[in-house]
Design an enzyme around this catalytic site. Structure first.
Site, mmCIF file in Angstrom:
data_model
loop_
_atom_site.group_PDB
_atom_site.id
_atom_site.type_symbol
_atom_site.label_atom_id
_atom_site.label_comp_id
_atom_site.label_asym_id
_atom_site.label_seq_id
_atom_site.Cartn_x
_atom_site.Cartn_y
_atom_site.Cartn_z
ATOM 1 N N HIS A 118 -16.219 20.428 8.535
ATOM 2 C CA HIS A 118 -15.300 21.186 9.393
ATOM 3 C C HIS A 118 -14.744 22.398 8.625
ATOM 4 O O HIS A 118 -14.688 23.504 9.149
ATOM 5 C CB HIS A 118 -14.098 20.328 9.813
ATOM 6 C CG HIS A 118 -14.403 19.181 10.724
ATOM 7 N ND1 HIS A 118 -13.943 17.906 10.497
ATOM 8 C CD2 HIS A 118 -15.104 19.108 11.890
ATOM 9 C CE1 HIS A 118 -14.331 17.108 11.476
ATOM 10 N NE2 HIS A 118 -15.051 17.799 12.336
ATOM 11 N N LYS A 160 -11.177 8.298 22.752
ATOM 12 C CA LYS A 160 -11.313 7.928 21.337
ATOM 13 C C LYS A 160 -10.049 7.238 20.857
ATOM 14 O O LYS A 160 -8.957 7.507 21.332
ATOM 15 C CB LYS A 160 -11.574 9.180 20.481
ATOM 16 C CG LYS A 160 -12.976 9.740 20.644
ATOM 17 C CD LYS A 160 -13.251 10.829 19.602
ATOM 18 C CE LYS A 160 -14.645 11.441 19.782
ATOM 19 N NZ LYS A 160 -14.870 12.605 18.911
ATOM 20 N N ARG A 191 -24.843 20.494 14.122
ATOM 21 C CA ARG A 191 -25.508 19.740 13.056
ATOM 22 C C ARG A 191 -26.939 19.479 13.489
ATOM 23 O O ARG A 191 -27.568 20.326 14.103
ATOM 24 C CB ARG A 191 -24.733 18.442 12.790
ATOM 25 C CG ARG A 191 -23.413 18.688 12.103
ATOM 26 C CD ARG A 191 -22.491 17.519 12.176
ATOM 27 N NE ARG A 191 -22.029 17.323 13.534
ATOM 28 C CZ ARG A 191 -21.074 16.486 13.902
ATOM 29 N NH1 ARG A 191 -20.495 15.734 13.011
ATOM 30 N NH2 ARG A 191 -20.697 16.392 15.144
ATOM 31 N N SER A 213 -16.887 12.787 10.956
ATOM 32 C CA SER A 213 -15.683 12.012 10.631
ATOM 33 C C SER A 213 -15.974 10.518 10.707
ATOM 34 O O SER A 213 -15.467 9.735 9.895
ATOM 35 C CB SER A 213 -14.548 12.365 11.601
ATOM 36 O OG SER A 213 -14.203 13.714 11.462
HETATM 37 P P1 ADP Z 1 -16.940 14.628 14.565
HETATM 38 O O1 ADP Z 1 -15.994 13.528 14.962
HETATM 39 O O2 ADP Z 1 -18.338 14.449 15.094
HETATM 40 O O3 ADP Z 1 -16.918 14.955 13.116
HETATM 41 P P2 ADP Z 1 -15.240 16.678 15.833
HETATM 42 O O4 ADP Z 1 -14.947 16.517 17.282
HETATM 43 O O5 ADP Z 1 -14.070 16.491 14.929
HETATM 44 O O6 ADP Z 1 -16.498 15.840 15.409
HETATM 45 O O7 ADP Z 1 -15.931 18.088 15.539
HETATM 46 C C1 ADP Z 1 -15.446 19.312 15.968
HETATM 47 C C2 ADP Z 1 -16.532 20.343 15.842
HETATM 48 O O8 ADP Z 1 -16.984 20.422 14.483
HETATM 49 C C3 ADP Z 1 -17.798 20.087 16.661
HETATM 50 O O9 ADP Z 1 -18.269 21.342 17.123
HETATM 51 C C4 ADP Z 1 -18.771 19.507 15.663
HETATM 52 O O10 ADP Z 1 -20.113 19.772 16.024
HETATM 53 C C5 ADP Z 1 -18.383 20.286 14.416
HETATM 54 N N1 ADP Z 1 -18.721 19.580 13.187
HETATM 55 C C6 ADP Z 1 -18.379 18.323 12.852
HETATM 56 N N2 ADP Z 1 -18.868 17.996 11.636
HETATM 57 C C7 ADP Z 1 -19.552 19.085 11.200
HETATM 58 C C8 ADP Z 1 -20.323 19.385 10.026
HETATM 59 N N3 ADP Z 1 -20.507 18.462 9.083
HETATM 60 N N4 ADP Z 1 -20.888 20.603 9.905
HETATM 61 C C9 ADP Z 1 -20.734 21.511 10.901
HETATM 62 N N5 ADP Z 1 -20.030 21.302 12.035
HETATM 63 C C10 ADP Z 1 -19.453 20.116 12.200
#
Ligand code: ADP
Length: 162
Positions: free
Chosen positions: A17, A41, A90, A128
């Site tokens: 992130h 969630k 991803r 996450s």
């Molecule tokens: P997650 O729970 O899958 O980590 P979130 O809802 O917190 O996802 O993610 C918010 C945004 O960040 C989404 O657009 C997701 O695709 C992106 N994201 C999550 N992890 C990564 C990563 N490792 N690299 C790039 N983008 C990411």
């Protein structure tokens, strides 16, 4: 002024992130990272905790603001003057769902576009939920979480690193 919105659950914010946040903040005049309430969630960190953790790791980036909302993203973006939603892409599995959401958001708010930044290769498989799973086994998380928040994560999960 071009304002972009980066929405997500951020439970908790990961190095993947943070990489997207830094890159998007370089592109846009202002980036609003918004922790979205997702009724489906069951988060590990409260909304306020997630906001605080993101603020802590982005404190050195002057054009980043951290907020939270339970609104529809397309409406939130309109209210905040955002013209772009930033998403991280991803592996291919993100694409289908993100593509659908981008089309729906554009339909609800035609002034809103979605832009995708491809994940860096070292974060391609990082989410996450993976971090929470690894953390529950006490794996060293220094490649996955910003160093400043690892103690908070370990306290929450109640495990010391192996
Ligand atoms: P997650 O729970 O899958 O980590 P979130 O809802 O917190 O996802 O993610 C918010 C945004 O960040 C989404 O657009 C997701 O695709 C992106 N994201 C999550 N992890 C990564 C990563 N490792 N690299 C790039 N983008 C990411």
């Amino acid at each position: 002024m071009k304002i972009a919105i980066y929405p997500g659950s951020f439970d908790p914010v990961t190095s993947g992130h943070l990489n997207i946040i830094r890159r998007a903040a370089n592109i846009f005049d202002r980036l609003i990272v918004c922790v979205m309430v997702n009724a489906g969630k069951n988060p590990m960190f409260t909304l306020e905790e997630r906001v605080e953790l993101i603020r802590r790791v982005t404190g050195d980036i002057p054009n980043v603001e951290v907020d939270c909302s339970n609104e529809l993203l397309a409406e939130y973006a309109k209210r905040r003057g955002g013209c772009v939603v930033v998403k991280g892409l991803r592996a291919g599995s993100d694409f289908e769902n993100e593509f659908q959401m981008a089309l729906i958001n554009h339909k609800i708010n035609p002034d809103l576009d979605t832009m995708f930044l491809t994940a860096e290769s070292q974060y391609m498989y990082l989410s996450s939920s993976t971090v929470k799973e690894l953390g529950s086994y006490g794996v060293d998380l220094s490649d996955f979480l910003p160093a400043e928040i690892i103690p908070d994560f370990q306290k929450k999960i109640g495990k010391k690193p192996i």
